[in-house]
Write a protein that holds these residues in place. Sequence first.
Motif, short mmCIF file in Angstrom:
data_model
loop_
_atom_site.label_atom_id
_atom_site.label_comp_id
_atom_site.label_asym_id
_atom_site.label_seq_id
_atom_site.Cartn_x
_atom_site.Cartn_y
_atom_site.Cartn_z
N THR A 15 0.81 -1.20 0.02
CA THR A 15 0.05 -0.09 0.11
C THR A 15 0.81 1.33 -0.10
OG1 THR A 15 -0.19 -0.02 2.52
CG2 THR A 15 -1.97 -0.98 1.16
N LEU A 39 -6.84 -3.54 4.00
CA LEU A 39 -6.02 -2.42 4.38
C LEU A 39 -6.74 -1.45 5.25
CD1 LEU A 39 -6.22 0.02 1.90
CD2 LEU A 39 -6.38 -1.82 0.76
N ASP A 98 -4.04 7.50 -3.91
CA ASP A 98 -3.45 6.32 -3.14
C ASP A 98 -3.50 4.84 -3.99
OD1 ASP A 98 -3.11 8.08 -0.58
OD2 ASP A 98 -5.08 7.66 0.15
N GLU A 99 -2.57 4.14 -3.43
CA GLU A 99 -2.20 3.15 -4.42
C GLU A 99 -2.24 1.70 -3.65
OE1 GLU A 99 0.41 5.64 -7.49
OE2 GLU A 99 1.13 4.05 -6.48
N LEU A 100 -2.94 0.64 -4.31
CA LEU A 100 -2.47 -0.93 -3.91
C LEU A 100 -1.49 -1.12 -5.13
CD1 LEU A 100 -2.52 -3.36 -2.21
CD2 LEU A 100 -4.80 -3.87 -3.45
N PRO A 160 -3.87 4.53 2.78
CA PRO A 160 -3.55 3.24 3.29
C PRO A 160 -2.50 2.97 4.11
CG PRO A 160 -3.01 3.64 0.89
CD PRO A 160 -3.47 4.86 1.78
N LEU A 173 -1.34 -3.60 5.86
CA LEU A 173 -2.00 -4.72 4.73
C LEU A 173 -1.91 -5.99 5.11
CD1 LEU A 173 -2.92 -4.91 1.93
CD2 LEU A 173 -0.39 -4.90 1.30
N CYS A 209 -8.84 7.53 1.50
CA CYS A 209 -8.33 6.34 1.92
C CYS A 209 -6.99 6.56 2.91
CB CYS A 209 -7.79 5.33 0.79
SG CYS A 209 -7.10 3.74 1.23
#
Length: 366
Positions: free
Chosen positions: A239, A298, A247-249, A286, A289, A284
Amino acid sequence: MERRTLLTGFAAAGSLTLLGCSGSDDKREPTPTRAPGGDSSETAAPNAVDPKIASTVATGLNVPWDIAFLASGDALVSQRDEGSIVRISPSGNVTKVGDVDGASGGGEGGLLGLALAPGDENILFAYVTTAADDRILRLTLDGGSIGSQEPILTGISVGSRHHGGRLLFDPDGNLFVSTGDAGDGSLAQDKESLNGKILRVTQDGKAVDGNPFDNRTWSYGHRNIEGLVYDAKGRLWATEFGDQTFDELNLIERGGNYGWPDVEGTSDNRDLINPKVTWGTDECSPAGLAIVRSTAFLGALQGECLFAVPLDGEDAGKPKAYFSGDNGRIRSVTAAPDGALWVTTSNTDGRGDPGPDDDRIFRVTV
């Protein structure tokens, strides 16, 4: 900066457990993303999940940042601002293990990630921010207390924010370390810098033979990774906090460039690796995880919820938000030996609104 791809979504609707984290009727739900030309179809989780808070494990903690489970089912928990480690039993008994040398709180720093040495519960690795640098310490545990504390990796640039801080062992006993850009995005693209990276090091802090650039760097172009975990097939997921947009996964590839600071979110530059899922940064933030039952769980700090993302191989489906706004900021999410999740709040971190029992750890069944 590369042109970013703006995701579309749907208005949140239904019961509280299915709402987007914001709780606002006009908020867009995050949607999965693919590299240009890829398959954009949604992916159903092979096993449906239904997260529920089964119990409160512990209360009155100080920014519980990471959790490392012992074979007994007890857990070692780092307390960020206090720079201390506590041992918590499944029944909720909390015992102090000790203080970590040099841990300097303030901003987003202090005592962050923990990882037990594979096969040896008497050796614990800790990610610490100090006044001089961020570093990794190898701690010995003797009779339930911290014994020696030896730095194995120093010189990670320190700032008031963006420390990264997650630790994870690979199957060969080498240590993955996520580092933030310390507020200087240019470091993330410098493959010789320790910052803005996922590093792979030995238990002595040295570069592992076979790393892609013959140094400690495993992947680069990261802004701030606080979640790092393997799935059941040995794929590495992370994350990542965005700046102003996404934001990213991410699914992590050896030697991969994840774009920061030139790209935030998806890009049409095929030299860069696109995230599997993105969220708006106000939805988010994040942090921790865990992956259980083909689902990535997450913690969302800004979103104040637990996101569940169905996974199918290298593909990720549409996230759902659980416990939206009920418990404040959610940080660490860790799979317990019994298959449940331990989930920590982060309301005493200076950005939340702590209640009388904060911070807490919940046991969540899935």
